[in-house]
Design a protein around this motif. Sequence first.
Motif, PDB file in Angstrom:
ATOM      1  N   UNK A  27       0.809  -1.228   0.000  1.00 26.13           N
ATOM      2  CA  UNK A  27       0.000   0.000   0.000  1.00 26.13           C
ATOM      3  C   UNK A  27       0.842   1.278   0.000  1.00 26.13           C
ATOM      4  N   UNK A  28       2.039   1.246   0.576  1.00 27.75           N
ATOM      5  CA  UNK A  28       2.940   2.404   0.526  1.00 27.75           C
ATOM      6  C   UNK A  28       3.528   2.558  -0.878  1.00 27.75           C
ATOM      7  N   UNK A  29       4.037   1.472  -1.406  1.00 26.14           N
ATOM      8  CA  UNK A  29       4.744   1.511  -2.696  1.00 26.14           C
ATOM      9  C   UNK A  29       3.851   1.982  -3.830  1.00 26.14           C
ATOM     10  N   UNK A  30       2.612   1.541  -3.849  1.00 24.16           N
ATOM     11  CA  UNK A  30       1.744   1.875  -4.983  1.00 24.16           C
ATOM     12  C   UNK A  30       1.227   3.308  -4.931  1.00 24.16           C
ATOM     13  N   UNK A  31       1.563   4.043  -3.885  1.00 19.17           N
ATOM     14  CA  UNK A  31       1.200   5.464  -3.799  1.00 19.17           C
ATOM     15  C   UNK A  31       2.244   6.368  -4.450  1.00 19.17           C
ATOM     16  N   UNK A  32       3.342   5.789  -4.941  1.00 19.87           N
ATOM     17  CA  UNK A  32       4.369   6.632  -5.568  1.00 19.87           C
ATOM     18  C   UNK A  32       3.775   7.361  -6.771  1.00 19.87           C
ATOM     19  N   UNK A  33       3.985   8.672  -6.854  1.00 22.81           N
ATOM     20  CA  UNK A  33       3.442   9.424  -7.987  1.00 22.81           C
ATOM     21  C   UNK A  33       4.081   8.968  -9.300  1.00 22.81           C
ATOM     22  N   UNK A  34       3.270   8.919 -10.339  1.00 20.65           N
ATOM     23  CA  UNK A  34       3.776   8.551 -11.656  1.00 20.65           C
ATOM     24  C   UNK A  34       3.820   7.065 -11.923  1.00 20.65           C
ATOM     25  N   UNK A  35       3.461   6.250 -10.954  1.00 21.98           N
ATOM     26  CA  UNK A  35       3.442   4.791 -11.147  1.00 21.98           C
ATOM     27  C   UNK A  35       2.268   4.445 -12.048  1.00 21.98           C
ATOM     28  N   UNK A  36       2.556   3.944 -13.237  1.00 21.55           N
ATOM     29  CA  UNK A  36       1.519   3.661 -14.234  1.00 21.55           C
ATOM     30  C   UNK A  36       0.890   2.286 -14.046  1.00 21.55           C
ATOM     31  N   UNK A  37       1.704   1.318 -13.697  1.00 20.42           N
ATOM     32  CA  UNK A  37       1.230  -0.051 -13.486  1.00 20.42           C
ATOM     33  C   UNK A  37       2.220  -0.746 -12.570  1.00 20.42           C
ATOM     34  N   UNK A  38       1.753  -1.776 -11.879  1.00 18.88           N
ATOM     35  CA  UNK A  38       2.627  -2.522 -10.982  1.00 18.88           C
ATOM     36  C   UNK A  38       2.150  -3.964 -10.891  1.00 18.88           C
ATOM     37  N   UNK A  39       3.071  -4.826 -10.522  1.00 14.40           N
ATOM     38  CA  UNK A  39       2.774  -6.243 -10.330  1.00 14.40           C
ATOM     39  C   UNK A  39       3.819  -6.831  -9.400  1.00 14.40           C
ATOM     40  N   UNK A  61       6.903   3.180 -15.218  1.00 19.82           N
ATOM     41  CA  UNK A  61       6.862   4.640 -15.223  1.00 19.82           C
ATOM     42  C   UNK A  61       7.004   5.123 -16.659  1.00 19.82           C
ATOM     43  N   UNK A  62       6.562   6.341 -16.921  1.00 19.27           N
ATOM     44  CA  UNK A  62       6.633   6.883 -18.276  1.00 19.27           C
ATOM     45  C   UNK A  62       8.072   6.974 -18.774  1.00 19.27           C
ATOM     46  N   UNK A  63       8.990   7.374 -17.893  1.00 21.63           N
ATOM     47  CA  UNK A  63      10.392   7.512 -18.274  1.00 21.63           C
ATOM     48  C   UNK A  63      11.253   7.525 -17.012  1.00 21.63           C
ATOM     49  N   UNK A  64      12.562   7.619 -17.205  1.00 21.37           N
ATOM     50  CA  UNK A  64      13.499   7.579 -16.070  1.00 21.37           C
ATOM     51  C   UNK A  64      13.282   8.756 -15.124  1.00 21.37           C
ATOM     52  N   UNK A  65      12.940   9.915 -15.660  1.00 17.33           N
ATOM     53  CA  UNK A  65      12.719  11.094 -14.814  1.00 17.33           C
ATOM     54  C   UNK A  65      11.499  10.890 -13.913  1.00 17.33           C
ATOM     55  N   UNK A  66      10.443  10.296 -14.439  1.00 16.59           N
ATOM     56  CA  UNK A  66       9.244  10.032 -13.634  1.00 16.59           C
ATOM     57  C   UNK A  66       9.546   9.027 -12.530  1.00 16.59           C
ATOM     58  N   UNK A  67      10.353   8.019 -12.850  1.00 17.10           N
ATOM     59  CA  UNK A  67      10.724   7.038 -11.831  1.00 17.10           C
ATOM     60  C   UNK A  67      11.595   7.678 -10.755  1.00 17.10           C
TER      61      UNK A  67
END
Length: 103
Positions: A27-39, A61-67
């Motif tokens: 629940x903490x990890x998936x709140x990161x801004x810019x996270x498009x999808x996760x598994x 993430x969209x790109x390295x800067x977003x990550x």
Amino acid sequence: MHKLLVLYPKPADPDHFRDYYVTNHLPLAVQMPGLLAWRYSFDVAATNGETPYFAVFEGDFADAAAMAAARTSSQGQRASADVVNYATGGVVIIDYPVQDGAG
């Protein structure tokens, strides 16, 4: 697309890891801004021999800067600081740009 890959070696207490990861860390990890999808998975297998990893997480993430922005955000810092609460086997974090292809 840029991928964050988190590999977890076997922890001292696999049951605690699974429970804590799903109940608290994820629940903490998936709140990161810019996270498009996760598994994630606890069923990590090796093609040959025994796998060195117990669990895996993938974040898109969209790109390295977003990550990078996500990882340095307050949400990303909280998720990073939480790892010591369950990952007694350590953690390997890698990231890379994804090259799409079709076959």
